[in-house]
Write a protein that holds these residues in place. Sequence first.
Motif, PDB file in Angstrom:
ATOM      1  N   ILE A 151      22.634  19.765  60.048  1.00 18.44           N
ATOM      2  CA  ILE A 151      23.517  18.841  59.245  1.00 18.44           C
ATOM      3  C   ILE A 151      22.886  18.275  58.170  1.00 18.44           C
ATOM      4  O   ILE A 151      23.648  17.848  57.300  1.00 18.44           O
ATOM      5  CB  ILE A 151      23.652  17.497  60.473  1.00 18.44           C
ATOM      6  N   ILE A 152      21.732  17.805  58.400  1.00 20.52           N
ATOM      7  CA  ILE A 152      20.880  17.428  56.868  1.00 20.52           C
ATOM      8  C   ILE A 152      20.928  18.401  56.021  1.00 20.52           C
ATOM      9  O   ILE A 152      21.056  17.944  54.771  1.00 20.52           O
ATOM     10  CB  ILE A 152      19.212  17.127  57.341  1.00 20.52           C
ATOM     11  N   LEU A 153      20.831  19.657  56.147  1.00 13.85           N
ATOM     12  CA  LEU A 153      20.793  20.570  54.909  1.00 13.85           C
ATOM     13  C   LEU A 153      22.123  20.602  54.418  1.00 13.85           C
ATOM     14  O   LEU A 153      22.434  20.671  53.147  1.00 13.85           O
ATOM     15  CB  LEU A 153      20.632  21.946  55.678  1.00 13.85           C
ATOM     16  N   GLY A 154      23.253  20.410  55.317  1.00 13.80           N
ATOM     17  CA  GLY A 154      24.954  20.504  54.771  1.00 13.80           C
ATOM     18  C   GLY A 154      24.766  19.094  54.130  1.00 13.80           C
ATOM     19  O   GLY A 154      25.605  19.154  52.928  1.00 13.80           O
ATOM     20  N   ILE A 155      24.443  17.899  54.375  1.00 11.07           N
ATOM     21  CA  ILE A 155      24.413  16.579  53.734  1.00 11.07           C
ATOM     22  C   ILE A 155      23.849  16.960  52.254  1.00 11.07           C
ATOM     23  O   ILE A 155      24.232  16.462  51.162  1.00 11.07           O
ATOM     24  CB  ILE A 155      23.597  15.420  54.493  1.00 11.07           C
ATOM     25  N   LEU A 156      22.554  17.736  52.340  1.00 12.21           N
ATOM     26  CA  LEU A 156      21.988  17.690  50.990  1.00 12.21           C
ATOM     27  C   LEU A 156      22.624  18.299  50.213  1.00 12.21           C
ATOM     28  O   LEU A 156      22.769  18.439  48.870  1.00 12.21           O
ATOM     29  CB  LEU A 156      20.442  18.310  51.181  1.00 12.21           C
ATOM     30  N   LEU A 157      23.420  19.497  50.528  1.00 12.44           N
ATOM     31  CA  LEU A 157      23.993  20.682  49.826  1.00 12.44           C
ATOM     32  C   LEU A 157      25.314  19.683  49.184  1.00 12.44           C
ATOM     33  O   LEU A 157      25.768  20.260  48.224  1.00 12.44           O
ATOM     34  CB  LEU A 157      24.442  21.771  50.661  1.00 12.44           C
ATOM     35  N   ALA A 158      25.725  18.973  50.100  1.00 11.31           N
ATOM     36  CA  ALA A 158      27.008  18.084  49.541  1.00 11.31           C
ATOM     37  C   ALA A 158      26.604  17.388  48.312  1.00 11.31           C
ATOM     38  O   ALA A 158      27.323  17.144  47.371  1.00 11.31           O
ATOM     39  CB  ALA A 158      27.517  17.231  50.640  1.00 11.31           C
ATOM     40  N   TYR A 159      25.428  16.475  48.409  1.00 13.09           N
ATOM     41  CA  TYR A 159      24.923  15.888  47.440  1.00 13.09           C
ATOM     42  C   TYR A 159      24.792  16.767  46.077  1.00 13.09           C
ATOM     43  O   TYR A 159      25.118  16.359  44.920  1.00 13.09           O
ATOM     44  CB  TYR A 159      23.824  15.091  47.856  1.00 13.09           C
ATOM     45  N   VAL A 160      24.206  17.860  46.138  1.00 13.99           N
ATOM     46  CA  VAL A 160      23.762  18.766  45.114  1.00 13.99           C
ATOM     47  C   VAL A 160      25.113  19.337  44.588  1.00 13.99           C
ATOM     48  O   VAL A 160      25.286  19.349  43.427  1.00 13.99           O
ATOM     49  CB  VAL A 160      22.866  19.983  45.567  1.00 13.99           C
ATOM     50  N   SER A 161      26.072  19.751  45.696  1.00 11.87           N
ATOM     51  CA  SER A 161      27.299  20.273  44.842  1.00 11.87           C
ATOM     52  C   SER A 161      28.106  19.230  44.282  1.00 11.87           C
ATOM     53  O   SER A 161      28.772  19.446  43.247  1.00 11.87           O
ATOM     54  CB  SER A 161      28.174  20.602  46.160  1.00 11.87           C
ATOM     55  N   ASN A 162      28.158  17.983  44.719  1.00 14.18           N
ATOM     56  CA  ASN A 162      28.893  17.015  44.218  1.00 14.18           C
ATOM     57  C   ASN A 162      28.188  16.891  42.626  1.00 14.18           C
ATOM     58  O   ASN A 162      28.814  16.363  41.727  1.00 14.18           O
ATOM     59  CB  ASN A 162      28.645  15.450  44.876  1.00 14.18           C
ATOM     60  N   ALA A 163      26.734  16.636  42.574  1.00 15.14           N
ATOM     61  CA  ALA A 163      26.144  16.594  41.326  1.00 15.14           C
ATOM     62  C   ALA A 163      26.522  17.681  40.384  1.00 15.14           C
ATOM     63  O   ALA A 163      26.699  17.278  39.052  1.00 15.14           O
ATOM     64  CB  ALA A 163      24.562  16.247  41.519  1.00 15.14           C
ATOM     65  N   ILE A 164      26.378  18.899  40.865  1.00 19.95           N
ATOM     66  CA  ILE A 164      26.582  19.912  39.800  1.00 19.95           C
ATOM     67  C   ILE A 164      28.082  19.913  39.341  1.00 19.95           C
ATOM     68  O   ILE A 164      28.465  20.044  38.118  1.00 19.95           O
ATOM     69  CB  ILE A 164      26.478  21.175  40.810  1.00 19.95           C
ATOM     70  N   ILE A 165      28.982  19.582  40.330  1.00 20.68           N
ATOM     71  CA  ILE A 165      30.554  19.549  39.897  1.00 20.68           C
ATOM     72  C   ILE A 165      30.688  18.482  39.052  1.00 20.68           C
ATOM     73  O   ILE A 165      31.468  18.643  37.985  1.00 20.68           O
ATOM     74  CB  ILE A 165      31.464  19.317  41.170  1.00 20.68           C
ATOM     75  N   ALA A 166      30.161  17.371  39.100  1.00 20.15           N
ATOM     76  CA  ALA A 166      30.179  16.048  38.346  1.00 20.15           C
ATOM     77  C   ALA A 166      29.597  16.506  36.885  1.00 20.15           C
ATOM     78  O   ALA A 166      30.053  16.206  35.939  1.00 20.15           O
ATOM     79  CB  ALA A 166      29.610  15.066  38.629  1.00 20.15           C
ATOM     80  N   ALA A 167      28.617  17.318  36.880  1.00 14.81           N
ATOM     81  CA  ALA A 167      27.838  17.715  35.637  1.00 14.81           C
ATOM     82  C   ALA A 167      29.084  18.525  34.780  1.00 14.81           C
ATOM     83  O   ALA A 167      28.656  18.687  33.450  1.00 14.81           O
ATOM     84  CB  ALA A 167      26.607  18.261  35.795  1.00 14.81           C
ATOM     85  N   LEU A 168      29.719  19.271  35.493  1.00 16.37           N
ATOM     86  CA  LEU A 168      30.713  20.373  34.730  1.00 16.37           C
ATOM     87  C   LEU A 168      31.813  19.802  33.979  1.00 16.37           C
ATOM     88  O   LEU A 168      32.415  20.094  33.376  1.00 16.37           O
ATOM     89  CB  LEU A 168      31.260  21.355  35.776  1.00 16.37           C
ATOM     90  N   ALA A 169      31.881  18.274  34.350  1.00 20.34           N
ATOM     91  CA  ALA A 169      32.805  17.389  33.428  1.00 20.34           C
ATOM     92  C   ALA A 169      34.158  18.132  33.642  1.00 20.34           C
ATOM     93  O   ALA A 169      34.862  18.503  32.654  1.00 20.34           O
ATOM     94  CB  ALA A 169      32.465  17.195  31.805  1.00 20.34           C
ATOM     95  N   LEU A 170      34.689  18.355  34.934  1.00 21.04           N
ATOM     96  CA  LEU A 170      35.913  19.076  35.121  1.00 21.04           C
ATOM     97  C   LEU A 170      37.115  18.136  34.929  1.00 21.04           C
ATOM     98  O   LEU A 170      38.566  18.303  35.362  1.00 21.04           O
ATOM     99  CB  LEU A 170      35.894  19.614  36.664  1.00 21.04           C
ATOM    100  N   GLY A 171      36.804  16.735  34.968  1.00 17.00           N
ATOM    101  CA  GLY A 171      38.155  15.685  34.425  1.00 17.00           C
ATOM    102  C   GLY A 171      38.136  14.971  35.873  1.00 17.00           C
ATOM    103  O   GLY A 171      37.423  14.930  36.921  1.00 17.00           O
ATOM    104  N   ALA A 172      39.387  14.140  35.803  1.00 19.34           N
ATOM    105  CA  ALA A 172      39.557  13.343  36.814  1.00 19.34           C
ATOM    106  C   ALA A 172      39.912  14.002  38.215  1.00 19.34           C
ATOM    107  O   ALA A 172      39.746  13.253  39.213  1.00 19.34           O
ATOM    108  CB  ALA A 172      40.923  12.397  36.379  1.00 19.34           C
ATOM    109  N   ASP A 173      40.191  14.883  38.383  1.00 24.34           N
ATOM    110  CA  ASP A 173      40.503  16.015  39.628  1.00 24.34           C
ATOM    111  C   ASP A 173      39.145  16.624  39.950  1.00 24.34           C
ATOM    112  O   ASP A 173      39.471  17.485  40.729  1.00 24.34           O
ATOM    113  CB  ASP A 173      41.796  16.981  39.419  1.00 24.34           C
TER     114      ASP A 173
END
Length: 456
Positions: free
Chosen positions: A157-179
């Motif tokens: 569960i904790i690993l999944g939470i961490l992966l969610a945070y990392v995934s969110n940060a990576i996707i945010a850094a890709l600047a994919l726009g409002a969606d």
Amino acid sequence: MAVTAIGPDQSGGSAPPLNAGLLACIVTAALAGLLFGFDTAVISGTTVSLTRAYGLDSFWLGVTVSSALWGTLVGALFAGIPGDRFGSRDTLRVLALFYVAGGIGCGLAWSWESLVFFRVIAGLAVGGSSVLAPVYISEIAPPARRGGLVAAFQFNIILGILLAYVSNAIIAALALGADDWRWKFGVSAAPAIVFLLLLLRIPHSPRWLMAKGRAAAARDALARVGMGEEQAEKELAAIHAGFAAKPSGERLSWRRHRKPILLALLVAGFNQLSGINALLYYLNDIFAAAGGALSADVQAIIIGIVNGIFTAVGMLLIDRLGRKTLLMVGSAGMAASLTVAGLALGGSLPGWIVLPALIGFIAFFAPSTGAVIWVYISEVFPTAVRGRGSAVGASTHWGLDAIIAAAFPTVAALSVSLPFYVFAAMMLLQLVVVALYFPETKGVPLEEMERRLGVS
């Protein structure tokens, strides 16, 4: 190949090394925890985008965040019924399909209503797997290792939470726009497909098979997890003796199972009254309010790493120090950390203290109530009603989670520090209740647990 007993270990000593077959079953069931953690935490990186996309105020943001949790509550309430009837393994296969549908559906959502619908679908999977994955692990784990192995579910569960945070940060850094929030939700479908494929390769729990009178299938299942023929016969005899002493068609009842039910309600209720899930869902918002040199995404990742480290500590300690000791130490530490965080958010202490205070909170939460909840719920009920009994605890957990998550933005808008003081008070109450009422269950064989808890 090493052979590991999965039944009574009256010596209470250390168990032999895990064999490959048993380890594969544990890892597969525990993977449900990774999906659980990812699906519940990924929302924290989407709140700003969703607010803009759908014009949400604090109330409707709370409704959006908590929508999955109402599905989770329903999943937890009812998963025990098919789990006891069809087995944890087969029910988890259906829930894996729900995980896939929820991830893809949220990524493709065409309206706020469709997003909420697919979040509810994902929630059904989270709630059901939170009941049945620990039950499956508990029923095949050796008593001397049961705490640590069921806690592997919490670690995932904790690993999944961490992966969610990392995934969110990576996707945010890709600047994919409002969606970009669509990608944040959608990536969860990939591990869900892996989970489904792995579930096709593991056997039913031998204890569940014996409860259904399928001794030959139980013997085959024991062979698949690496147990030798002679040891398997002893195991089957021990399980059969436990069932022979009980009435057939046993039902979960308050008269007969009062103590396990109360323990499940309490350990699950206090887990959520610590505020853990509400804090994780709104972590980026909390750090944004506190300020600081680090971005909210980076601070969330730090919290996720600390959570993983101290959950591993809990896995190492739960079968050594025991469940009760961990709960008591954790309660005191969480109360202190939450109080400091409340003071910092309220302006009585510098804002930068929020991060170390929450790190302290996680460091006490993860090895205590974080590691203990799913272990305790899955081990205190008799085999015949374990799925339904675990559903009592899991649905309590998710019901409170939904209520707290929905209310948190509104309460925090009035006073950002108030929720932290309430959570701190609940942890002091937990300390008292655990000290006075909770029994220690480490190393107790499942067939012996009923006598220890006064189930007759």
